[in-house]
Write a protein that holds these residues in place. Structure first.
Motif, PDB file in Angstrom:
ATOM      1  N   ALA A 136       0.786  -1.228   0.065  1.00  0.00           N
ATOM      2  CA  ALA A 136      -0.066   0.162  -0.054  1.00  0.00           C
ATOM      3  C   ALA A 136       0.957   1.474  -0.084  1.00  0.00           C
ATOM      4  O   ALA A 136       1.887   1.321   0.706  1.00  0.00           O
ATOM      5  CB  ALA A 136      -0.814  -0.061   1.422  1.00  0.00           C
ATOM      6  N   HIS A 137       0.247   2.131  -0.572  1.00  0.00           N
ATOM      7  CA  HIS A 137       0.926   3.560  -0.656  1.00  0.00           C
ATOM      8  C   HIS A 137      -0.008   4.451  -1.071  1.00  0.00           C
ATOM      9  O   HIS A 137      -0.189   5.162  -2.293  1.00  0.00           O
ATOM     10  CB  HIS A 137       2.149   3.528  -1.741  1.00  0.00           C
ATOM     11  CG  HIS A 137       3.006   4.598  -1.711  1.00  0.00           C
ATOM     12  ND1 HIS A 137       2.698   5.826  -1.006  1.00  0.00           N
ATOM     13  CD2 HIS A 137       4.348   4.640  -2.417  1.00  0.00           C
ATOM     14  CE1 HIS A 137       4.109   6.563  -1.255  1.00  0.00           C
ATOM     15  NE2 HIS A 137       4.617   6.082  -2.136  1.00  0.00           N
ATOM     16  N   PRO A 138      -0.941   4.718   0.015  1.00  0.00           N
ATOM     17  CA  PRO A 138      -2.025   5.614  -0.429  1.00  0.00           C
ATOM     18  C   PRO A 138      -1.918   6.937  -0.992  1.00  0.00           C
ATOM     19  O   PRO A 138      -2.614   7.340  -1.801  1.00  0.00           O
ATOM     20  CB  PRO A 138      -2.925   5.614   0.959  1.00  0.00           C
ATOM     21  CG  PRO A 138      -2.026   5.184   1.941  1.00  0.00           C
ATOM     22  CD  PRO A 138      -1.029   4.219   1.348  1.00  0.00           C
ATOM     23  N   SER A 169       4.959  -3.996  -6.703  1.00  0.00           N
ATOM     24  CA  SER A 169       4.657  -2.573  -6.459  1.00  0.00           C
ATOM     25  C   SER A 169       3.510  -2.091  -5.503  1.00  0.00           C
ATOM     26  O   SER A 169       2.175  -2.347  -5.876  1.00  0.00           O
ATOM     27  CB  SER A 169       4.513  -2.034  -7.811  1.00  0.00           C
ATOM     28  OG  SER A 169       4.255  -0.508  -7.715  1.00  0.00           O
ATOM     29  N   ARG A 170       3.810  -1.570  -4.460  1.00  0.00           N
ATOM     30  CA  ARG A 170       2.907  -0.866  -3.609  1.00  0.00           C
ATOM     31  C   ARG A 170       1.967   0.181  -4.421  1.00  0.00           C
ATOM     32  O   ARG A 170       0.692   0.494  -3.970  1.00  0.00           O
ATOM     33  CB  ARG A 170       3.502  -0.540  -2.121  1.00  0.00           C
ATOM     34  CG  ARG A 170       4.565   0.607  -2.521  1.00  0.00           C
ATOM     35  CD  ARG A 170       5.196   0.888  -1.191  1.00  0.00           C
ATOM     36  NE  ARG A 170       6.298   1.661  -1.171  1.00  0.00           N
ATOM     37  CZ  ARG A 170       7.364   1.622  -0.249  1.00  0.00           C
ATOM     38  NH1 ARG A 170       7.538   0.521   0.719  1.00  0.00           N
ATOM     39  NH2 ARG A 170       8.445   2.208  -0.530  1.00  0.00           N
ATOM     40  N   VAL A 171       2.868   1.055  -5.136  1.00  0.00           N
ATOM     41  CA  VAL A 171       2.144   1.937  -6.009  1.00  0.00           C
ATOM     42  C   VAL A 171       1.089   1.321  -6.779  1.00  0.00           C
ATOM     43  O   VAL A 171       0.027   1.792  -7.159  1.00  0.00           O
ATOM     44  CB  VAL A 171       3.224   2.703  -6.946  1.00  0.00           C
ATOM     45  CG1 VAL A 171       2.351   3.782  -7.858  1.00  0.00           C
ATOM     46  CG2 VAL A 171       4.158   3.499  -5.861  1.00  0.00           C
ATOM     47  N   LEU A 223       6.445   1.747 -14.041  1.00  0.00           N
ATOM     48  CA  LEU A 223       6.838   1.320 -12.768  1.00  0.00           C
ATOM     49  C   LEU A 223       8.199   0.901 -12.887  1.00  0.00           C
ATOM     50  O   LEU A 223       8.883   0.248 -13.709  1.00  0.00           O
ATOM     51  CB  LEU A 223       6.261   0.303 -12.070  1.00  0.00           C
ATOM     52  CG  LEU A 223       4.520   0.286 -11.985  1.00  0.00           C
ATOM     53  CD1 LEU A 223       3.976  -1.047 -11.775  1.00  0.00           C
ATOM     54  CD2 LEU A 223       4.438   1.521 -10.719  1.00  0.00           C
ATOM     55  N   ARG A 224       9.161   1.250 -11.768  1.00  0.00           N
ATOM     56  CA  ARG A 224      10.495   0.613 -11.420  1.00  0.00           C
ATOM     57  C   ARG A 224      10.326  -0.892 -11.231  1.00  0.00           C
ATOM     58  O   ARG A 224       9.505  -1.251 -10.472  1.00  0.00           O
ATOM     59  CB  ARG A 224      11.121   1.824 -10.525  1.00  0.00           C
ATOM     60  CG  ARG A 224      12.501   1.276 -10.130  1.00  0.00           C
ATOM     61  CD  ARG A 224      12.919   2.249  -9.039  1.00  0.00           C
ATOM     62  NE  ARG A 224      12.212   1.987  -7.626  1.00  0.00           N
ATOM     63  CZ  ARG A 224      12.615   0.916  -6.789  1.00  0.00           C
ATOM     64  NH1 ARG A 224      13.923   0.349  -7.026  1.00  0.00           N
ATOM     65  NH2 ARG A 224      12.033   0.871  -5.734  1.00  0.00           N
ATOM     66  N   ASN A 225      11.567  -1.454 -11.812  1.00  0.00           N
ATOM     67  CA  ASN A 225      11.677  -2.820 -11.304  1.00  0.00           C
ATOM     68  C   ASN A 225      12.156  -2.883  -9.876  1.00  0.00           C
ATOM     69  O   ASN A 225      13.324  -2.154  -9.510  1.00  0.00           O
ATOM     70  CB  ASN A 225      12.725  -3.703 -12.144  1.00  0.00           C
ATOM     71  CG  ASN A 225      12.044  -3.953 -13.655  1.00  0.00           C
ATOM     72  OD1 ASN A 225      10.942  -4.084 -13.308  1.00  0.00           O
ATOM     73  ND2 ASN A 225      12.897  -4.020 -14.471  1.00  0.00           N
ATOM     74  N   GLN A 226      11.274  -3.165  -8.866  1.00  0.00           N
ATOM     75  CA  GLN A 226      11.638  -3.332  -7.454  1.00  0.00           C
ATOM     76  C   GLN A 226      12.921  -4.454  -7.041  1.00  0.00           C
ATOM     77  O   GLN A 226      12.387  -5.258  -6.450  1.00  0.00           O
ATOM     78  CB  GLN A 226      10.338  -3.368  -6.584  1.00  0.00           C
ATOM     79  CG  GLN A 226       9.418  -2.562  -7.007  1.00  0.00           C
ATOM     80  CD  GLN A 226       9.072  -1.199  -6.693  1.00  0.00           C
ATOM     81  OE1 GLN A 226       9.214  -1.148  -5.416  1.00  0.00           O
ATOM     82  NE2 GLN A 226       9.269  -0.053  -7.254  1.00  0.00           N
ATOM     83  N   LYS A 227      13.994  -4.102  -7.397  1.00  0.00           N
ATOM     84  CA  LYS A 227      15.020  -5.354  -7.381  1.00  0.00           C
ATOM     85  C   LYS A 227      15.136  -5.501  -5.926  1.00  0.00           C
ATOM     86  O   LYS A 227      15.454  -6.605  -5.639  1.00  0.00           O
ATOM     87  CB  LYS A 227      16.300  -4.778  -7.991  1.00  0.00           C
ATOM     88  CG  LYS A 227      16.280  -4.466  -9.674  1.00  0.00           C
ATOM     89  CD  LYS A 227      17.672  -4.007 -10.183  1.00  0.00           C
ATOM     90  CE  LYS A 227      17.339  -3.951 -11.780  1.00  0.00           C
ATOM     91  NZ  LYS A 227      18.716  -3.183 -12.137  1.00  0.00           N
TER      92      LYS A 227
HETATM   93  C1  NCD Z   1       7.796   4.466  -4.947  1.00  0.00           C
HETATM   94  C2  NCD Z   1       7.746   3.830  -3.446  1.00  0.00           C
HETATM   95  O1  NCD Z   1       8.641   4.131  -2.746  1.00  0.00           O
HETATM   96  O2  NCD Z   1       7.045   3.035  -3.433  1.00  0.00           O
HETATM   97  N1  NCD Z   1       8.102   5.925  -4.745  1.00  0.00           N
HETATM   98  C3  NCD Z   1       7.315   6.913  -4.572  1.00  0.00           C
HETATM   99  O3  NCD Z   1       7.017   6.817  -3.422  1.00  0.00           O
HETATM  100  N2  NCD Z   1       7.283   7.756  -5.280  1.00  0.00           N
HETATM  101  C4  NCD Z   1       8.050   3.702  -6.065  1.00  0.00           C
HETATM  102  C5  NCD Z   1       9.525   3.186  -6.398  1.00  0.00           C
HETATM  103  O4  NCD Z   1      10.370   3.085  -5.185  1.00  0.00           O
HETATM  104  O5  NCD Z   1       9.723   2.640  -7.260  1.00  0.00           O
END
Ligand code: NCD
Length: 306
Positions: A136-138, A169-171, A223-227
């Motif tokens: 989650a990333h509200p 990805s929480r986003v 989205l970024r790859n959350q390595k």
């Molecule tokens: C994101 C996160 O931290 O979830 N960044 C953000 O808050 N803007 C995405 C990410 O780290 O790729």
């Protein structure tokens, strides 16, 4: 003052549609009043908030901090690396200590699943989730929605592609909840190994190629790859990934002609997005999204901090 259902902002999943509408309308008001220099600069005067980030952050932490100051509150940037966590103190003991100082609100980012729920149980003030685990990333989903509304005038009826490492990805997760609740059609585009095994709602279309998923889209969220959340052996090769899933001008042309490009950042240019797409002056709203972090987080503090 707030008129939302819950005392805390923990995730989009537990928000009602009317809560989302309330927060977005307030985000828009702050966006306008920031431009005109007309907001109430003493709205949170005398309140003391704590930013507790157990994971790195540029945008989320800075914009919550800025939002607090813009509303007249003070904010302490508690730093995990220089705290007693590094001496072996538990999360719960640290939280109980901080709770003893009676802050007016805690903004927390943590890699543990549902960490803000643990915080909520230990403290007596509103808790705002600034990102937990992959879940989650509200505040990010809300600022993304604010940007979409400013660009497209609505959420209902739009088609939005969410592309890349959706699995970690929480986003993506909170955007899926928000967009679904607001009547937006969602295309999830990801390689098979980064595609969630299960999506929370029926009717979300999934695609394993950009070429198939991009047509009809009004907006594309990269989205970024959350390595940091992958096993070493599962990390895709950057060049191969770009060749198959990177957003290039050529691929972007498959979407609607006025399709906008979004990314929560940090971006890995040349991996999930080409430089000229990220910097496209007509289509990319990525830096606008970042700027919207401020009015949206002012709206969140205004709503939840008493
Ligand atoms: C994101 C996160 O931290 O979830 N960044 C953000 O808050 N803007 C995405 C990410 O780290 O790729």
């Amino acid at each position: 003052m707030g008129t939302v259902t819950n005392k805390h902002l923990l995730d989009i999943e537990t928000l009602e549609k009317c809560d989302i509408e309330h927060l977005l309308a307030k985000g828009q008001e702050f966006s306008e009043s920031l431009a005109n220099d007309t907001w109430d600069k003493e709205r949170l005067k005398g309140r003391v908030l704590i930013n507790m980030f157990f994971e790195n952050s540029t945008r989320t932490r800075t914009s919550f901090e800025m939002a607090a100051y813009r509303l007249g509150a003070s904010i302490i940037n508690w730093d995990a690396s220089s705290s007693s966590i590094s001496k072996g103190e538990t999360f719960s003991d640290t939280l109980q200590c901080v709770a003893g100082y009676n802050p007016d609100g805690i903004i927390v980012r943590h890699s543990e699943f549902k960490a803000p729920y643990t915080v909520k149980a230990l403290v007596n003030c509103p808790v705002i989730n600034a990102g937990d685990s992959w879940r989650a990333h509200p505040s990010q989903a809300l600022l993304d929605a604010l940007t979409l509304i400013q660009e497209k005038g609505k959420l209902e009826g739009l088609t939005v592609a969410i592309c890349g490492d959706v699995f970690h990805s929480r986003v993506a997760s909170d955007n899926i909840h928000l967009l679904h609740k607001m009547g937006t059609k969602i295309h999830v585009i990801a390689p098979e190994m980064l595609m969630p095994q299960k999506l929370p709602y029926e009717g979300i279309k999934t695609f394993t190629s950009m070429e198939e998923g991009l047509p009809e889209c009004d907006a594309v969220m990269m989205l970024r790859n959350q390595k940091e959340r992958m096993e070493d052996s599962d990390i895709p090769d950057d060049t191969e990934y770009f060749n198959s899933f990177g957003l290039t001008q050529q691929r972007l042309q498959l979407a609607k002609p006025d399709c906008i490009v979004m990314h929560p950042a940090p971006m890995n240019r040349g991996v999930e997005i080409a430089d000229d797409v990220a910097d496209d002056p007509y289509k990319s709203v990525i830096f606008k999204q970042m700027a919207n972090g401020l009015p949206m987080r002012m709206a969140i503090l205004d709503t939840y901090i008493k």
